[in-house]
Design a protein around this motif. Structure first.
Motif, PDB file in Angstrom:
ATOM      1  N   THR A 100       0.839  -1.190   0.000  1.00 40.62           N
ATOM      2  CA  THR A 100       0.000   0.000   0.000  1.00 40.62           C
ATOM      3  C   THR A 100       0.877   1.244   0.000  1.00 40.62           C
ATOM      4  O   THR A 100       1.764   1.381   0.853  1.00 40.62           O
ATOM      5  CB  THR A 100      -0.917  -0.001   1.239  1.00 40.62           C
ATOM      6  OG1 THR A 100      -1.724  -1.192   1.220  1.00 40.62           O
ATOM      7  CG2 THR A 100      -1.814   1.223   1.256  1.00 40.62           C
ATOM      8  N   ASN A 155       6.160   2.637   0.616  1.00 41.62           N
ATOM      9  CA  ASN A 155       5.235   1.518   0.460  1.00 41.62           C
ATOM     10  C   ASN A 155       5.289   0.651   1.703  1.00 41.62           C
ATOM     11  O   ASN A 155       6.365   0.437   2.270  1.00 41.62           O
ATOM     12  CB  ASN A 155       5.604   0.684  -0.769  1.00 41.62           C
ATOM     13  CG  ASN A 155       5.326   1.411  -2.061  1.00 41.62           C
ATOM     14  OD1 ASN A 155       4.190   1.468  -2.528  1.00 41.62           O
ATOM     15  ND2 ASN A 155       6.361   2.004  -2.657  1.00 41.62           N
ATOM     16  N   TYR A 207       2.013  -5.941   3.404  1.00 43.23           N
ATOM     17  CA  TYR A 207       0.942  -6.492   4.224  1.00 43.23           C
ATOM     18  C   TYR A 207       1.392  -6.838   5.638  1.00 43.23           C
ATOM     19  O   TYR A 207       0.604  -6.850   6.580  1.00 43.23           O
ATOM     20  CB  TYR A 207       0.365  -7.743   3.554  1.00 43.23           C
ATOM     21  CG  TYR A 207       1.410  -8.807   3.294  1.00 43.23           C
ATOM     22  CD1 TYR A 207       1.764  -9.729   4.266  1.00 43.23           C
ATOM     23  CD2 TYR A 207       2.073  -8.875   2.064  1.00 43.23           C
ATOM     24  CE1 TYR A 207       2.741 -10.687   4.030  1.00 43.23           C
ATOM     25  CE2 TYR A 207       3.042  -9.822   1.824  1.00 43.23           C
ATOM     26  CZ  TYR A 207       3.379 -10.723   2.808  1.00 43.23           C
ATOM     27  OH  TYR A 207       4.352 -11.675   2.589  1.00 43.23           O
ATOM     28  N   TRP A 216      -7.226   1.384   7.912  1.00 40.46           N
ATOM     29  CA  TRP A 216      -6.995   2.822   7.983  1.00 40.46           C
ATOM     30  C   TRP A 216      -7.636   3.395   9.229  1.00 40.46           C
ATOM     31  O   TRP A 216      -8.739   2.986   9.608  1.00 40.46           O
ATOM     32  CB  TRP A 216      -7.595   3.521   6.760  1.00 40.46           C
ATOM     33  CG  TRP A 216      -6.996   3.104   5.462  1.00 40.46           C
ATOM     34  CD1 TRP A 216      -7.513   2.219   4.561  1.00 40.46           C
ATOM     35  CD2 TRP A 216      -5.750   3.552   4.911  1.00 40.46           C
ATOM     36  NE1 TRP A 216      -6.679   2.081   3.486  1.00 40.46           N
ATOM     37  CE2 TRP A 216      -5.579   2.895   3.666  1.00 40.46           C
ATOM     38  CE3 TRP A 216      -4.757   4.438   5.342  1.00 40.46           C
ATOM     39  CZ2 TRP A 216      -4.466   3.100   2.858  1.00 40.46           C
ATOM     40  CZ3 TRP A 216      -3.650   4.647   4.539  1.00 40.46           C
ATOM     41  CH2 TRP A 216      -3.511   3.987   3.312  1.00 40.46           C
ATOM     42  N   LEU A 267      -2.161   4.459   7.925  1.00 44.52           N
ATOM     43  CA  LEU A 267      -2.293   3.012   7.767  1.00 44.52           C
ATOM     44  C   LEU A 267      -1.829   2.311   9.040  1.00 44.52           C
ATOM     45  O   LEU A 267      -0.766   2.627   9.567  1.00 44.52           O
ATOM     46  CB  LEU A 267      -1.443   2.531   6.584  1.00 44.52           C
ATOM     47  CG  LEU A 267      -1.456   1.028   6.293  1.00 44.52           C
ATOM     48  CD1 LEU A 267      -2.812   0.587   5.763  1.00 44.52           C
ATOM     49  CD2 LEU A 267      -0.350   0.670   5.306  1.00 44.52           C
ATOM     50  N   PHE A 310      -5.748   7.922  -2.877  1.00 44.67           N
ATOM     51  CA  PHE A 310      -4.604   7.341  -3.592  1.00 44.67           C
ATOM     52  C   PHE A 310      -4.255   8.138  -4.850  1.00 44.67           C
ATOM     53  O   PHE A 310      -3.110   8.132  -5.293  1.00 44.67           O
ATOM     54  CB  PHE A 310      -4.905   5.895  -4.002  1.00 44.67           C
ATOM     55  CG  PHE A 310      -4.812   4.893  -2.889  1.00 44.67           C
ATOM     56  CD1 PHE A 310      -3.787   4.946  -1.960  1.00 44.67           C
ATOM     57  CD2 PHE A 310      -5.744   3.863  -2.788  1.00 44.67           C
ATOM     58  CE1 PHE A 310      -3.692   4.014  -0.943  1.00 44.67           C
ATOM     59  CE2 PHE A 310      -5.662   2.923  -1.768  1.00 44.67           C
ATOM     60  CZ  PHE A 310      -4.628   2.998  -0.843  1.00 44.67           C
ATOM     61  N   SER A 347      -7.711  -4.635  -2.435  1.00 46.15           N
ATOM     62  CA  SER A 347      -7.418  -5.178  -1.111  1.00 46.15           C
ATOM     63  C   SER A 347      -8.634  -4.935  -0.226  1.00 46.15           C
ATOM     64  O   SER A 347      -9.137  -3.806  -0.143  1.00 46.15           O
ATOM     65  CB  SER A 347      -6.195  -4.490  -0.507  1.00 46.15           C
ATOM     66  OG  SER A 347      -6.135  -4.727   0.892  1.00 46.15           O
ATOM     67  N   THR A 406      -6.995  -2.458   2.660  1.00 45.52           N
ATOM     68  CA  THR A 406      -6.481  -1.107   2.401  1.00 45.52           C
ATOM     69  C   THR A 406      -7.048  -0.488   1.127  1.00 45.52           C
ATOM     70  O   THR A 406      -6.807   0.692   0.872  1.00 45.52           O
ATOM     71  CB  THR A 406      -4.940  -1.103   2.309  1.00 45.52           C
ATOM     72  OG1 THR A 406      -4.530  -1.746   1.092  1.00 45.52           O
ATOM     73  CG2 THR A 406      -4.326  -1.821   3.486  1.00 45.52           C
ATOM     74  N   THR A 438      -6.289  -0.727  -1.944  1.00 45.13           N
ATOM     75  CA  THR A 438      -5.449  -0.515  -3.103  1.00 45.13           C
ATOM     76  C   THR A 438      -5.829  -1.518  -4.184  1.00 45.13           C
ATOM     77  O   THR A 438      -6.247  -2.640  -3.890  1.00 45.13           O
ATOM     78  CB  THR A 438      -3.955  -0.649  -2.724  1.00 45.13           C
ATOM     79  OG1 THR A 438      -3.147  -0.358  -3.862  1.00 45.13           O
ATOM     80  CG2 THR A 438      -3.622  -2.024  -2.231  1.00 45.13           C
ATOM     81  N   GLN A 490       0.397  -4.841  -7.097  1.00 41.16           N
ATOM     82  CA  GLN A 490      -0.511  -4.083  -6.237  1.00 41.16           C
ATOM     83  C   GLN A 490      -0.109  -2.607  -6.279  1.00 41.16           C
ATOM     84  O   GLN A 490       0.671  -2.186  -7.119  1.00 41.16           O
ATOM     85  CB  GLN A 490      -0.438  -4.622  -4.806  1.00 41.16           C
ATOM     86  CG  GLN A 490      -0.649  -6.111  -4.682  1.00 41.16           C
ATOM     87  CD  GLN A 490      -2.091  -6.516  -4.830  1.00 41.16           C
ATOM     88  OE1 GLN A 490      -3.009  -5.755  -4.521  1.00 41.16           O
ATOM     89  NE2 GLN A 490      -2.335  -7.743  -5.286  1.00 41.16           N
ATOM     90  N   GLY A 491      -0.657  -1.818  -5.351  1.00 42.37           N
ATOM     91  CA  GLY A 491      -0.270  -0.419  -5.257  1.00 42.37           C
ATOM     92  C   GLY A 491      -0.663   0.395  -6.470  1.00 42.37           C
ATOM     93  O   GLY A 491       0.019   1.346  -6.840  1.00 42.37           O
TER      94      GLY A 491
END
Length: 802
Positions: A52, A64, A67, A127, A136, A345, A673, A676, A678, A687-688
């Motif tokens: 994330t 970043n 997890y 969050w 986070l 984001f 996710s 989170t 993302t 991811q991200g």
């Protein structure tokens, strides 16, 4: 009741296997269980491998968090391509957090290994809900009787906007005890922080159940500089500054009780901090990580704020332009949170380039901190523009006008053209010809949804030039494809020039949307481009039908034979590539319905969607499956890249409520996710990103407000999920833009669930010809009250336009 519900869920999943979908009842049990978030979570276990992004709006870099809580700063990874970031390669830093009784934490593996095979690939994250700044948390649940929470947020020096994109950026970290077991718990427990260079890398394995994995490369761990810790005091408390040989500060332990945190040199360039936390709720230690090493006098200004002071500044900054929660609010909290966290984001996954000073979307964080304009355009025309975030869209769109015509299209039959849109070379990952159409679509959609005449006036010449590029490029004759259509060019990351329908579809979609803008302002060339678009469609459809007669075929279980329409119209078929199977779903014929080139009722479209829903690929889908395995539509999303689940457009056009909602909830729950929010590129892999949320939101918006399905009409509640019609909570859409103006829509059920109360109004700049309210299938509904007037429920109610 609970057991009955779980039994029905089992039956629903059983019936939704590709071989048993035709059944709708068993022994008289009603199996019409409509999808919702909780049901979709049973289809889609949460993803592993999630990371994330944590950052500041428009900063050139970002942090970043994996997890498991590992915090990574890597300005240029092995997958990065931003030219202006190359000089920062190798300047990474990593902090891992391991609750452990001693400093002898489990060592890194001795050879390269996927991280998820070490720890399972899942963590417990979320969050904070009491802050506007994105904070986070990661929970470490210990059998010693404690829960230790790790919180992380980013803060820019000064707490304002970035100036050049390289402003000092910090990650604030707090470890705190949030729970102590009342029956049995230890008196305290340490958390070991390991400080090193980043030793994680993204690796495209694409073997069995591994797609892209986060790997441990132990030889990368040693930090290149010798680190030492220097104690400093503040009153009765003491902190530690972890220093490089020249005195620059690499990491800070904020002042706390003496001897609460200790520093260790583990050797081989790896260092440890041992933080002893008491078994007392509220006990905590704070840490500070600067983006790059800083001089003590510079970082001392940030230290003086403390965690709480920096968070106050961050909250004040993020509060300034938050989208009101009433802009789009439904009774399912997961949907609301996914949308609003994704909005946060957006600026984190954007940049201000420190050399050009231009603002731009990025395609993701860590591995994808560069630009693929086609999926990035979906941020605008499927998400931000439809939420009324017009200033944001314009901010990140202006770059394409500045660099228009400076990039050569990715095909040998093309020359530089003043109208060609593309990513600037310093941001480029892989150029696709589709990018031009995607950017044109982004520009035109913003113009239509915002009705911003100043923007339209500024961009009109650029839009016309962009249309000219498509027209002039299509007039080329000496190439390997169908003359009259765009010549062969790179269409995907396979980097194979071909006359791809993916390129044709995106450019046609952008062209037709641009025509709407030009017609809106009565531009003298609007009719010319509209005629050209009609000719393009006719030529393409004829060529596509002809090519489909020569394509391979497959048979369903009844023995009926179906064609497999092509992905290219080139005379020379493109060579096989590892991505071919997966991209047949994602960038293949399914996109043609959304593009407007074929209808969902066309036999070729019925054939291709049937292929992915029940065709032979299902026979090859085993337990060990990754993103480039032969794809299928699983619960109506692509098993490769869910953001390209173009089948949902077929369901949208056909009015197929069941499949539309199945796809919408699968996108929200299966491709984000669940902790989170993302987005993934593909499940358990990259991811991200923001890849999936635009299509998911587009579906949510169209479920309630559809200004596209019928020209000059506004359709309300066409696919409204039953989960969004509640007697406990109102669904609210305030000042949501449409092609006709901003609208306000609210609705809820009466306590006895017999009356649906709807209030609606519009602030029109172009009134629609008709507004249609679709009544959802509520079994107990007796009346519908619209703006205070009662109606008998029927499938459609036509509203008075005021």
């Amino acid at each position: 009741m609970k057991h009955t519900f779980m039994f029905l869920i089992f039956i629903f999943n059983f019936l939704n296997t590709p071989h048993i979908r035709s059944l709708n009842s068993i022994s008289g049990i009603d199996l019409n269980i409509e999808p919702n978030v909780e049901l979709a979570k049973l289809w889609w276990p949460d993803q592993r491998n999630v990371w994330t992004p944590i950052g500041w709006k428009n900063h050139y870099f970002r942090f970043n968090v994996l997890y498991n809580g590992t915090l990574i700063f890597e300005p240029f990874s092995d997958l990065s391509a931003r030219k202006h970031a190359v000089k920062y390669k190798g300047k990474s830093f990593l902090v891992s957090f391991t609750p452990f009784p001693t400093i002898d934490i489990p060592p890194l593996p001795i050879e390269q290994r996927a991280q998820w095979r070490i720890d399972g690939g899942h963590g417990v994250q979320g969050w904070r809900t009491d802050t506007d700044a994105p904070v986070l948390w990661t929970d470490h649940k210990l059998q010693e009787g404690l829960v230790i929470r790790q919180e992380v947020f980013a803060h820019l020096a000064g707490g304002g906007d970035v100036t050049d994109g390289l402003d000092p950026l910090y990650a604030w970290i707090r470890l705190s005890v949030t729970y102590v077991d009342p029956i049995r718990a230890v008196d305290g427990f340490p958390v070991i922080l390991q400080l090193s260079k980043n030793y994680h890398e993204l690796v495209g394995r694409f073997l069995h159940d591994d797609g892209v994995t986060v790997d441990v490369l132990p030889d990368r761990a040693p930090y290149p500089e010798i680190l030492n810790a220097k104690e400093f005091s503040r009153g009765t408390k003491s902190g530690l500054r972890v220093l490089e040989p020249d005195g620059a500060v690499r990491f800070v332990v904020l002042p706390t009780e003496k001897n609460k945190v200790s520093f260790y040199d583990k050797g081989n360039g790896i260092y440890l901090l041992k933080a002893d936390l008491k078994a007392k709720v509220g006990d905590y230690v704070d840490f500070l990580l600067p983006m790059f090493p800083e001089e003590p006098q510079q970082i001392s200004k940030e230290e003086s704020l403390g965690f709480d002071g920096a968070l106050r500044e961050s909250n004040a900054y993020w509060q300034k332009d938050l989208v009101p929660i009433t802009r789009f609010h439904v009774p399912e909290a997961f949907i609301n949170e996914a949308i609003y966290h994704s909005l946060k984001f957006v600026p984190i996954l954007s940049e201000r380039d420190y050399i050009t000073r231009e603002y731009s979307f990025l395609s993701g964080s860590w591995g994808y901190d560069q630009l693929w304009p086609t999926p990035a355009s979906m941020n605008s025309h499927m998400f931000l523009s439809l939420l009324g975030e017009h200033e944001t869209v314009e901010k990140y769109t202006n770059i394409f006008r500045r660099f228009q015509g400076t990039i050569k299209p990715p095909g040998k039959d093309y020359d530089y053209h003043s109208g060609y849109y593309a990513s600037p070379s310093y941001l480029t990952s892989i150029d696709w010809l589709a990018d031009h159409g995607a950017i044109l679509l982004q520009v035109a959609t913003h113009a239509l949804q915002s009705n911003d005449m100043k923007f339209i006036q500024t961009w009109t010449e650029s839009i016309v030039n962009a249309c000219d590029f498509i027209k002039e490029a299509s007039s080329k004759t000496n190439h390997d494809g169908i003359v009259g259509l765009l010549p062969p060019a790179v269409a995907t990351d396979a980097i194979i020039p071909t006359q791809a329908i993916w390129n044709i579809a995106w450019n046609y979609k952008g062209l037709t949307k641009a025509v709407q803008v030009l017609k809106k302002i009565n531009h003298p060339r609007a009719e010319e481009f509209e005629t050209f678009a009609k000719e393009q469609k006719e030529l393409f459809v004829n060529a596509f039908r002809d090519a489909s007669t020569k394509s391979k075929t497959w048979k369903d279980k009844t023995g009926t034979e179906y064609p497999m329409p092509p992905t290219s119209l080139s005379k020379t078929p493109p060579p096989h590539h590892a991505y071919n199977d997966a991209f047949y779903l994602d960038t293949g014929p399914l996109v043609l319905v959304w593009a407007g080139l074929l209808d969902a009722t066309d036999p070729l479209m019925e054939s291709i969607i049937k292929f992915f829903r029940e065709g032979p690929n299902w026979q090859l889908k085993g337990a060990r499956f990754n993103a480039i395995s032969r794809p299928v539509l699983e619960h109506e999303i692509s098993t490769c890249e869910p953001c390209y689940s173009w089948n949902v457009m077929h369901s949208w056009q056909l009015g197929d409520r069941e499949k539309f909602l199945e796809g919408m909830y699968s996108l929200f729950v299966g491709s984000l996710s669940q902790q989170t929010y993302t987005s993934c590129e593909h499940r358990h892999g990259m991811q991200g990103t923001l890849f999936s949320i635009p299509l998911a939101f587009w579906m949510a918006r169209m479920a309630l407000i559809d200004d596209e399905i019928v020209e000059n009409e506004l359709q309300l509640l066409r696919f409204c999920p039953l989960a969004w019609i509640s007697s406990d909570e109102e669904t609210i859409l305030d000042d949501l833009p449409t092609l006709y103006g901003n609208i306000k829509l609210r609705f809820s059920l009466s306590e006895d669930e017999k009356n649906l109360n709807v209030t609606f109004s519009g602030d029109w700049h172009d009134k629609p010809d008709r507004i249609v309210l679709h009544i959802p299938p509520l079994k107990e509904l007796k009346t519908v009250t619209i703006n205070g007037k009662k109606h008998k429920p029927r499938k459609k109610i036509f509203l008075k336009i005021e």
